[in-house]
Design a protein around this motif. Sequence first.
Motif, PDB file in Angstrom:
ATOM      1  N   MET A  34       0.852  -1.185   0.000  1.00  0.00           N
ATOM      2  CA  MET A  34       0.000   0.000   0.000  1.00  0.00           C
ATOM      3  C   MET A  34       0.888   1.235   0.000  1.00  0.00           C
ATOM      4  SD  MET A  34      -3.131   1.098  -0.018  1.00  0.00           S
ATOM      5  CE  MET A  34      -4.172  -0.239   0.611  1.00  0.00           C
ATOM      6  N   VAL A  35       0.602   2.153  -0.905  1.00  0.00           N
ATOM      7  CA  VAL A  35       1.394   3.381  -1.033  1.00  0.00           C
ATOM      8  C   VAL A  35       0.572   4.560  -0.534  1.00  0.00           C
ATOM      9  CG1 VAL A  35       2.764   4.822  -2.585  1.00  0.00           C
ATOM     10  CG2 VAL A  35       2.479   2.374  -3.079  1.00  0.00           C
ATOM     11  N   GLY A  36       1.194   5.412   0.282  1.00  0.00           N
ATOM     12  CA  GLY A  36       0.476   6.562   0.844  1.00  0.00           C
ATOM     13  C   GLY A  36       0.344   7.704  -0.146  1.00  0.00           C
ATOM     14  N   GLY A  37      -0.222   7.429  -1.309  1.00  0.00           N
ATOM     15  CA  GLY A  37      -0.360   8.419  -2.369  1.00  0.00           C
ATOM     16  C   GLY A  37       0.603   8.092  -3.490  1.00  0.00           C
ATOM     17  N   ILE A  38       0.191   7.177  -4.374  1.00  0.00           N
ATOM     18  CA  ILE A  38       1.134   6.579  -5.322  1.00  0.00           C
ATOM     19  C   ILE A  38       1.678   7.569  -6.348  1.00  0.00           C
ATOM     20  CG2 ILE A  38      -0.541   5.810  -7.078  1.00  0.00           C
ATOM     21  CD1 ILE A  38       1.053   3.082  -7.001  1.00  0.00           C
ATOM     22  N   VAL A  71      -1.178   7.517   6.948  1.00  0.00           N
ATOM     23  CA  VAL A  71      -1.766   6.904   8.138  1.00  0.00           C
ATOM     24  C   VAL A  71      -2.778   5.838   7.740  1.00  0.00           C
ATOM     25  CG1 VAL A  71      -3.599   8.640   8.403  1.00  0.00           C
ATOM     26  CG2 VAL A  71      -2.796   7.357  10.398  1.00  0.00           C
ATOM     27  N   ASP A  72      -3.482   6.033   6.611  1.00  0.00           N
ATOM     28  CA  ASP A  72      -4.443   5.034   6.143  1.00  0.00           C
ATOM     29  C   ASP A  72      -3.720   3.789   5.636  1.00  0.00           C
ATOM     30  OD1 ASP A  72      -6.624   6.733   6.677  1.00  0.00           O
ATOM     31  OD2 ASP A  72      -6.370   7.735   4.753  1.00  0.00           O
ATOM     32  N   ALA A  73      -2.579   3.997   4.972  1.00  0.00           N
ATOM     33  CA  ALA A  73      -1.779   2.864   4.508  1.00  0.00           C
ATOM     34  C   ALA A  73      -1.257   2.075   5.701  1.00  0.00           C
ATOM     35  CB  ALA A  73      -0.620   3.368   3.645  1.00  0.00           C
ATOM     36  N   GLU A  74      -0.812   2.791   6.725  1.00  0.00           N
ATOM     37  CA  GLU A  74      -0.336   2.153   7.955  1.00  0.00           C
ATOM     38  C   GLU A  74      -1.414   1.270   8.570  1.00  0.00           C
ATOM     39  OE1 GLU A  74      -0.604   3.961  12.232  1.00  0.00           O
ATOM     40  OE2 GLU A  74       1.156   4.823  11.264  1.00  0.00           O
ATOM     41  N   ASN A  75      -2.646   1.764   8.582  1.00  0.00           N
ATOM     42  CA  ASN A  75      -3.753   0.991   9.154  1.00  0.00           C
ATOM     43  C   ASN A  75      -3.997  -0.301   8.386  1.00  0.00           C
ATOM     44  OD1 ASN A  75      -4.181   2.891  11.155  1.00  0.00           O
ATOM     45  ND2 ASN A  75      -5.749   4.010  10.010  1.00  0.00           N
ATOM     46  N   GLY A  80      -3.335  -6.292   8.623  1.00  0.00           N
ATOM     47  CA  GLY A  80      -2.922  -7.503   7.935  1.00  0.00           C
ATOM     48  C   GLY A  80      -3.434  -7.612   6.522  1.00  0.00           C
ATOM     49  N   ALA A  81      -3.972  -6.496   5.973  1.00  0.00           N
ATOM     50  CA  ALA A  81      -4.533  -6.517   4.622  1.00  0.00           C
ATOM     51  C   ALA A  81      -3.460  -6.421   3.546  1.00  0.00           C
ATOM     52  CB  ALA A  81      -5.531  -5.371   4.460  1.00  0.00           C
ATOM     53  N   VAL A  82      -2.273  -5.896   3.906  1.00  0.00           N
ATOM     54  CA  VAL A  82      -1.163  -5.790   2.961  1.00  0.00           C
ATOM     55  C   VAL A  82       0.111  -6.240   3.667  1.00  0.00           C
ATOM     56  CG1 VAL A  82      -2.235  -3.889   1.697  1.00  0.00           C
ATOM     57  CG2 VAL A  82      -0.644  -3.378   3.560  1.00  0.00           C
ATOM     58  N   GLN A  83       1.132  -6.576   2.875  1.00  0.00           N
ATOM     59  CA  GLN A  83       2.400  -7.030   3.462  1.00  0.00           C
ATOM     60  C   GLN A  83       3.381  -5.885   3.680  1.00  0.00           C
ATOM     61  OE1 GLN A  83       1.100  -9.145   0.648  1.00  0.00           O
ATOM     62  NE2 GLN A  83       0.031  -9.886   2.466  1.00  0.00           N
ATOM     63  N   GLY A  84       3.244  -4.818   2.912  1.00  0.00           N
ATOM     64  CA  GLY A  84       4.177  -3.709   3.045  1.00  0.00           C
ATOM     65  C   GLY A  84       3.509  -2.377   2.803  1.00  0.00           C
ATOM     66  N   VAL A  85       4.171  -1.315   3.256  1.00  0.00           N
ATOM     67  CA  VAL A  85       3.692   0.049   3.042  1.00  0.00           C
ATOM     68  C   VAL A  85       4.838   0.901   2.517  1.00  0.00           C
ATOM     69  CG1 VAL A  85       2.959   2.192   4.193  1.00  0.00           C
ATOM     70  CG2 VAL A  85       1.844   0.026   4.775  1.00  0.00           C
ATOM     71  N   VAL A  86       4.555   1.679   1.504  1.00  0.00           N
ATOM     72  CA  VAL A  86       5.471   2.741   1.106  1.00  0.00           C
ATOM     73  C   VAL A  86       4.924   4.015   1.740  1.00  0.00           C
ATOM     74  CG1 VAL A  86       6.290   4.162  -0.813  1.00  0.00           C
ATOM     75  CG2 VAL A  86       6.300   1.679  -1.016  1.00  0.00           C
ATOM     76  N   SER A 227       9.876   5.451   2.548  1.00  0.00           N
ATOM     77  CA  SER A 227      10.531   4.155   2.713  1.00  0.00           C
ATOM     78  C   SER A 227       9.533   3.030   2.498  1.00  0.00           C
ATOM     79  CB  SER A 227      11.141   4.041   4.113  1.00  0.00           C
ATOM     80  OG  SER A 227      10.128   4.156   5.103  1.00  0.00           O
ATOM     81  N   LEU A 228      10.064   1.819   2.409  1.00  0.00           N
ATOM     82  CA  LEU A 228       9.218   0.618   2.420  1.00  0.00           C
ATOM     83  C   LEU A 228       9.331   0.012   3.800  1.00  0.00           C
ATOM     84  CD1 LEU A 228       7.564  -1.740   1.121  1.00  0.00           C
ATOM     85  CD2 LEU A 228       9.780  -2.825   0.672  1.00  0.00           C
ATOM     86  N   TYR A 229       8.198  -0.089   4.500  1.00  0.00           N
ATOM     87  CA  TYR A 229       8.245  -0.761   5.794  1.00  0.00           C
ATOM     88  C   TYR A 229       7.253  -1.919   5.853  1.00  0.00           C
ATOM     89  CZ  TYR A 229       4.436   2.508   7.346  1.00  0.00           C
ATOM     90  OH  TYR A 229       3.278   3.242   7.488  1.00  0.00           O
ATOM     91  N   VAL A 230       7.634  -2.909   6.644  1.00  0.00           N
ATOM     92  CA  VAL A 230       6.865  -4.147   6.806  1.00  0.00           C
ATOM     93  C   VAL A 230       6.866  -4.500   8.288  1.00  0.00           C
ATOM     94  CG1 VAL A 230       7.545  -4.981   4.511  1.00  0.00           C
ATOM     95  CG2 VAL A 230       8.895  -5.635   6.514  1.00  0.00           C
ATOM     96  N   SER A 231       6.042  -5.440   8.674  1.00  0.00           N
ATOM     97  CA  SER A 231       6.091  -5.878  10.063  1.00  0.00           C
ATOM     98  C   SER A 231       7.357  -6.707  10.267  1.00  0.00           C
ATOM     99  CB  SER A 231       4.849  -6.699  10.433  1.00  0.00           C
ATOM    100  OG  SER A 231       4.992  -8.050  10.060  1.00  0.00           O
TER     101      SER A 231
END
Length: 336
Positions: A34-38, A71-75, A80-86, A227-231
Amino acid sequence: MKTPLLRLSLIAAALALGGTLPAQAADANTVTIMVGGINKIIYLPAKLTEALGYFKDEGLNVELQSQPAGVDAENQLIAGAVQGVVGFYDHTIDLQAKGKEVEAIAVFGKVPGEVEMVSTKAAPTFKSMADAKGKTLGVTGLGSSTDFLTRYLALRQGVESKEYSLLPVGAGNSFIAAIKQDRIQAGMTTEPTVSQLLKTGDAQVLVDMRTEEGTKAALGGLYPAPSLYVSNAWAESHKEQATKLAHAFAKTMQYLHTHSAEEIADKMPRDYYGNDKAMYVAAIKSSLPMFTTDGRMPEGGPETVLKVLSTFKPQVKAKNIDLSKTYTNAYLPAAK
């Protein structure tokens, strides 16, 4: 079968009751990010990596999705809906303070790439963040990185959060509309929105964090952000996918520093720049210095981010945060 919306609601409820960050397993080599505004230039490496075929070169099937605010991408990640966030690295620190462990495995920007813009109408009496008292300031979303940075910039100029209002206005066209309609007198946004507002004359630059110099002046040091962050749990249990992702993005960071803004723009979808490609190219050119060359965390950066967040977030205190768990260079190619 539960609908995606119901599933997210159930997970969110579980988290509210003290559950842990789920490490959702992806199908082999299939990853959703998920990207916070691609279409924001600060997050350009996400779409560019796809366009260059670097995900496929690594044997990955990556689906890029977009949310207008980080913040929406973080949620989505927490649910658990996505594996990573940009998104912005600062979320990894904020989340650790809330008991959730996520880490940046590839850092795109040494600086936020954000600009506090003041409307031309308000500019005569709004010359610095010290003039924010009584004003309405735009952010992408409440709890977003633009929220964090806006509050810090105001506080650094002696203005408490109770002395102004924050209004979530998103990015791009919705931000521009808020400026034009005087719903906000100033607000934080990125390229290419900055260049669009400057071209039309609707707003002016108040604080510029697109460069290392401007960021150090505003925040006291480098502030690694895109950045790209994941759990942490997902990365640990999916080391192969995490490594492939980090390697793909590292190649893109090299591409950004070895190709012209025109060449980069040619790789992006037409709807990112519409009928004004020249303006988009100029916006990319002004943003290129902010990007890392290899995806690695810049030295001293995490400490600056922690300092900023701990200034106004009571739950974020240095003694309670283990920065080593908020990022890692371990999945990137060995430093040259």
